[in-house]
Design an enzyme around this catalytic site. Structure first.
Site, short mmCIF file in Angstrom:
data_model
loop_
_atom_site.label_atom_id
_atom_site.label_comp_id
_atom_site.label_asym_id
_atom_site.label_seq_id
_atom_site.Cartn_x
_atom_site.Cartn_y
_atom_site.Cartn_z
N SER A 214 48.58 38.46 34.76
CA SER A 214 49.00 37.81 36.26
C SER A 214 50.23 38.61 36.89
CB SER A 214 48.91 36.52 36.05
OG SER A 214 48.83 35.79 37.28
N ASP B 67 37.73 34.80 36.24
CA ASP B 67 38.73 35.27 37.13
C ASP B 67 38.13 34.87 38.64
OD1 ASP B 67 41.48 35.52 36.38
OD2 ASP B 67 40.86 37.28 35.39
N HIS C 133 40.89 33.04 34.05
CA HIS C 133 42.39 33.48 33.98
C HIS C 133 43.20 33.08 33.04
CE1 HIS C 133 45.28 35.37 36.38
NE2 HIS C 133 46.24 34.38 36.29
#
Length: 278
Positions: free
Chosen positions: A134, A219, A251
């Site tokens: 991320s 995601d 995610h």
């Protein structure tokens, strides 16, 4: 733009506990050096986990945690330590100053400094591989643009694992979370590897260095878009890049599952480091 809270509804309480548990197990079962300073700042520390057969001539995976540049810690980010050290890879987990204490420029500088530290301390390494999740993938990607001559050492970078990353920061200007980041348009562009590689293409420093752009099936669409466009920009610039979508993970699960040796991403990392065909 949904990049900060995507997938949160899938995060069960036991998953939160697994962050601490993974790190506790790694520290209990692996030889390690904890809270090693890589700079003079209070937050400039890293943890190093070693295989049983430790030496300087090891591949090193350096990990940068996510958390929208505002949360997260190296002390709960040792997901991949056990399966990687079992196969002979040293793992480094890096801390950096979070917003609002740390601005994006400062974070990028700290990440650069941490890699310089690892190369200087272990000059006989068999390759340094950067991995970020991320916001951590953004910080790792910024290292493609680093000017190592200013550091006096060129790290032996052999690969990048960019997991569910953010590469274009300009859309963040229009989100409520931007207040803590204090990002101007100029700051966003300066710290966007996507924007910089599009506007001022630069050739790869090492054409053999492999950049893996990785995203989870579940995601958010924005992560898929950014991963796809960054991969395309890399390929157009002559970088050795690949794009992988991992099946049936969101995610967060894409990171949690790194505790498993049989997880697809764990296997991708190991095969890349040990130059196996896949």
């Amino acid at each position: 733009m949904d990049v900060a809270g995507e997938g949160c509804k899938r995060e069960a309480p036991w998953k939160k506990m697994s962050k601490e548990t993974a790190t506790q197990r790694a520290r209990a079962s692996r030889r390690s050096l904890l809270d090693v300073p890589y700079g003079d700042g209070e937050g400039e520390k890293l943890d190093i986990y070693f295989p049983k057969e430790a030496s300087e001539a090891l591949p090193f995976l350096v990990f940068f945690h996510g958390g929208y540049w505002q949360s997260g810690s190296k002390d709960t980010s040792a997901f991949m330590v056990s399966p990687l050290t079992e196969e002979g890879v040293a793992v480094v987990i890096v801390a950096y100053d979070l917003a609002p204490k740390g601005a994006l420029d400062r974070m990028v500088d700290q990440v650069t400094q941490s890699i310089t530290f690892v190369q200087t301390r272990y000059p006989g390494n068999q390759g340094i591989y950067l991995c970020g999740h991320s916001a951590g993938a953004h910080l790792a990607a910024m290292m493609l643009l680093a000017d190592w001559t200013k550091r006096g050492v060129t790290p032996n970078l052999k690969g990048f694992f960019l997991v569910s990353g953010i590469y274009d920061l300009e859309p963040l200007m229009h989100t409520s979370e931007n207040a803590r980041l204090l990002t101007t348009l100029e700051d966003a562009q300066r710290n966007s590897p996507q924007w910089r590689l599009e506007t001022a293409p630069m050739p790869p420093k090492d054409p053999a260095c492999h950049i893996l752009v990785i995203v989870g099936q579940h995601d958010s669409p924005e992560f898929h878009r950014q991963s796809r466009e960054f991969y395309q920009t890399l390929r157009q610039g002559g970088w050795r890049a690949s794009l992988d979508e991992l099946h049936d993970v969101d995610h967060f699960e894409i990171l949690w599952n790194l505790t498993r040796k049989d997880f697809a991403l764990t296997q991708i990392i190991l095969k890349t480091i040990f130059q196996e065909s896949w």
